[in-house]
Design an enzyme around this catalytic site. Sequence first.
Site, PDB file in Angstrom:
ATOM      1  N   ASP A 112       0.839  -1.193   0.000  1.00 46.22           N
ATOM      2  CA  ASP A 112       0.000   0.000   0.000  1.00 46.22           C
ATOM      3  C   ASP A 112       0.881   1.252   0.000  1.00 46.22           C
ATOM      4  O   ASP A 112       1.649   1.456   0.945  1.00 46.22           O
ATOM      5  CB  ASP A 112      -0.895  -0.036   1.254  1.00 46.22           C
ATOM      6  CG  ASP A 112      -2.037   0.957   1.157  1.00 46.22           C
ATOM      7  OD1 ASP A 112      -1.999   1.827   0.273  1.00 46.22           O
ATOM      8  OD2 ASP A 112      -2.964   0.853   1.976  1.00 46.22           O
ATOM      9  N   ASP A 113       0.802   2.047  -1.045  1.00 44.95           N
ATOM     10  CA  ASP A 113       1.551   3.317  -1.116  1.00 44.95           C
ATOM     11  C   ASP A 113       3.061   3.120  -1.224  1.00 44.95           C
ATOM     12  O   ASP A 113       3.832   3.928  -0.689  1.00 44.95           O
ATOM     13  CB  ASP A 113       1.345   4.172   0.158  1.00 44.95           C
ATOM     14  CG  ASP A 113       0.058   4.968   0.177  1.00 44.95           C
ATOM     15  OD1 ASP A 113      -0.732   4.837  -0.763  1.00 44.95           O
ATOM     16  OD2 ASP A 113      -0.142   5.718   1.150  1.00 44.95           O
ATOM     17  N   CYS A 170      -5.374   5.018  -3.484  1.00 49.83           N
ATOM     18  CA  CYS A 170      -5.683   3.637  -3.099  1.00 49.83           C
ATOM     19  C   CYS A 170      -6.936   3.049  -3.728  1.00 49.83           C
ATOM     20  O   CYS A 170      -6.869   2.095  -4.481  1.00 49.83           O
ATOM     21  CB  CYS A 170      -5.830   3.521  -1.588  1.00 49.83           C
ATOM     22  SG  CYS A 170      -4.468   4.214  -0.654  1.00 49.83           S
ATOM     23  N   ASP A 230      -0.464  -0.139  -4.930  1.00 47.46           N
ATOM     24  CA  ASP A 230      -1.632   0.553  -5.509  1.00 47.46           C
ATOM     25  C   ASP A 230      -1.308   1.947  -6.026  1.00 47.46           C
ATOM     26  O   ASP A 230      -2.040   2.503  -6.838  1.00 47.46           O
ATOM     27  CB  ASP A 230      -2.796   0.584  -4.511  1.00 47.46           C
ATOM     28  CG  ASP A 230      -2.403   1.150  -3.156  1.00 47.46           C
ATOM     29  OD1 ASP A 230      -1.241   1.551  -2.963  1.00 47.46           O
ATOM     30  OD2 ASP A 230      -3.277   1.201  -2.261  1.00 47.46           O
ATOM     31  N   ASN A 231      -0.230   2.542  -5.534  1.00 45.13           N
ATOM     32  CA  ASN A 231       0.234   3.838  -6.067  1.00 45.13           C
ATOM     33  C   ASN A 231       1.618   4.103  -5.510  1.00 45.13           C
ATOM     34  O   ASN A 231       2.066   3.415  -4.590  1.00 45.13           O
ATOM     35  CB  ASN A 231      -0.730   4.991  -5.710  1.00 45.13           C
ATOM     36  CG  ASN A 231      -1.132   5.047  -4.250  1.00 45.13           C
ATOM     37  OD1 ASN A 231      -2.258   4.705  -3.882  1.00 45.13           O
ATOM     38  ND2 ASN A 231      -0.207   5.454  -3.396  1.00 45.13           N
TER      39      ASN A 231
END
Length: 486
Positions: free
Chosen positions: A32-33, A68, A303-304
């Site tokens: 995540d991130d 997200c 996700d990013n």
Amino acid sequence: MVPSLLLFFLLAYTTHNASADDRPNILLLLTDDQDVVLGSFDHMPHLKTHLQDKGVTFENGFVHTPICCPSRSQILTGRYTHHGVAHNNSRSGNCYGDEWIHQIENQHTYAIHAKEAGYHTAYAGKYLNAYGYGDDKKVPPGWDRWFGLVGNSIYYDYSIIEGGIGKNMMVQHHGKDYAKDYLPDLLFNQTMKVLDELPEPWLVVLSWPSPHGPFTPAPWAKDTMAGIKAPRTESYNASSEYQEQKHWLLRQLNPISNSTAAEVDTYYQRRLETLKSVDDHIDKIMSKLDDKGQDPVVVYTSDNGFQFGQHRLAMDKRHLYENDIRVPFVVRGPGIPGPRKWSPIVSNIDIAPTFMDIMGLPEAKEGMDGISFWDYVRGKTDHEFQNRRDLLISYHGEADPHCGMADCPPVYDGVWWMPDSFNNTYNCVRTLAVDDDSIYCRFEDDQSFVEFYDIAQNPHQLANDYPTLNQVERQKYEYRLKELLK
Ligand SMILES: *[C@@H]1O[C@H](CO)[C@@H](O)[C@H](O)[C@H]1NC(C)=O
Ligand SMILES: *[C@@H]1O[C@H](CO)[C@@H](O)[C@H](O)[C@H]1NC(C)=O
Ligand SMILES: *[C@@H]1O[C@H](CO)[C@@H](O)[C@H](O)[C@H]1NC(C)=O
Ligand SMILES: *[C@@H]1O[C@H](CO)[C@@H](O)[C@H](O)[C@H]1NC(C)=O
Ligand SMILES: *[C@@H]1O[C@H](CO)[C@@H](O)[C@H](O)[C@H]1NC(C)=O
């Protein structure tokens, strides 16, 4: 033909068919991130030995939306945002909203198709930011074993919804005890369990909260990266000369103060420490699979991306710059050579169509916007994948209606300020070809502002290169944007 020989052929045929399950297992590892251009990817030695050294590292992995929930709904469906998936992190923006639940999630996710294809499916971890709040808790369809985090990423003090096809749903609450509650470890333990229990072929997803805020490392990892600082790239704390050439929101940003810089450095360190658990989990999972003689297709991505002071953006994602839209992207598995570093564009929307090809369900790619990379990663020529020149990047600004900014009044010197605004809403065409490496972005704001970067010449995206484009070039990108937005 003598009967015994006929029987032999019949048996050979049916055995082979029954194991139409030479089809590979699939393991999606999702952080995540996680930034890829700002260093986090370089501190994961097990990821390197188990995944990069044995597979393909895509050097140009992007997300269609650098935040997200939209990105996650794109991974699940292979669709662009304007084709019915989430456009922000709220239910009202279809992040686990009505349209998602009633029209998308029950028909168009790779999990639904995996069940059609006869795969056994399991999910552990963060799903969609607005998942599971309130009274309407449910297990998303398509999952035999479900272990989903309620809401957004966190490390302690959270709820898990557990269930799956044919199972009762249970909600478990977790507290603050490392041994019982540290979410990354709990998800890893659940994944190890399903890897022992699920029949083949399986599709398993492990979706860590790490390295997302609040950036809480395991006690054994805490302070192991002490002293490391966020990279001072050329765009870090960019000067007013450059900021003034950018869209409205970036023109409002103050320089990064020393105290903000110090806080950002601490969080940069903590993020790397949370990734130590992820790296340790990768080691244990891949060792277990090796012991079992299983060689699934493994996709590792996030996700990013993230920023740490680039263009005066203290610490978040949401923006069109390379640090936010680029993500780690590694693939290994049967028939995939390694180590390789390959350069075509790959994106989050390509994951679902790739799974369709792996599972032998190519017709399910209908309606997906991404392109499967299954042939390409196995070294076969794939014109559609290799000749793709560009990708649509889309973002809908999130903001508090009272002032049009994420915080009212905006906090000009606080790390927790998420620099966003309603008019930080844009569509870009990110081109990557031998003759063109650039990004052209049109904002939906009062000025129809345009930012353009010739990334080959201006890799840090400092000056806005839009004024250097002639009319023909502008029209070319505008036309392409219209086409991609259909
Ligand atoms: C995960 O499993 C290990 C080994 O069984 C155990 O020691 C640890 O406490 C578990 N962690 C969590 C958060 O459940
Ligand atoms: C910020 O830190 C720099 C380098 O340590 C120092 O030169 C400068 O004086 C500091 N600025 C303020 C306002 O404290
Ligand atoms: C950022 O740049 C400004 C000048 O524009 C400077 O005063 C400030 O100290 C810089 N911040 C850091 C953390 O270097
Ligand atoms: C998310 O999108 C919805 C619908 O467009 C909008 O009403 C809502 O205000 C957005 N949420 C935020 C935080 O901007
Ligand atoms: C962007 O939004 C803010 C807040 O709503 C507004 O004050 C500003 O004029 C807008 N700028 C543009 C270029 O649309």
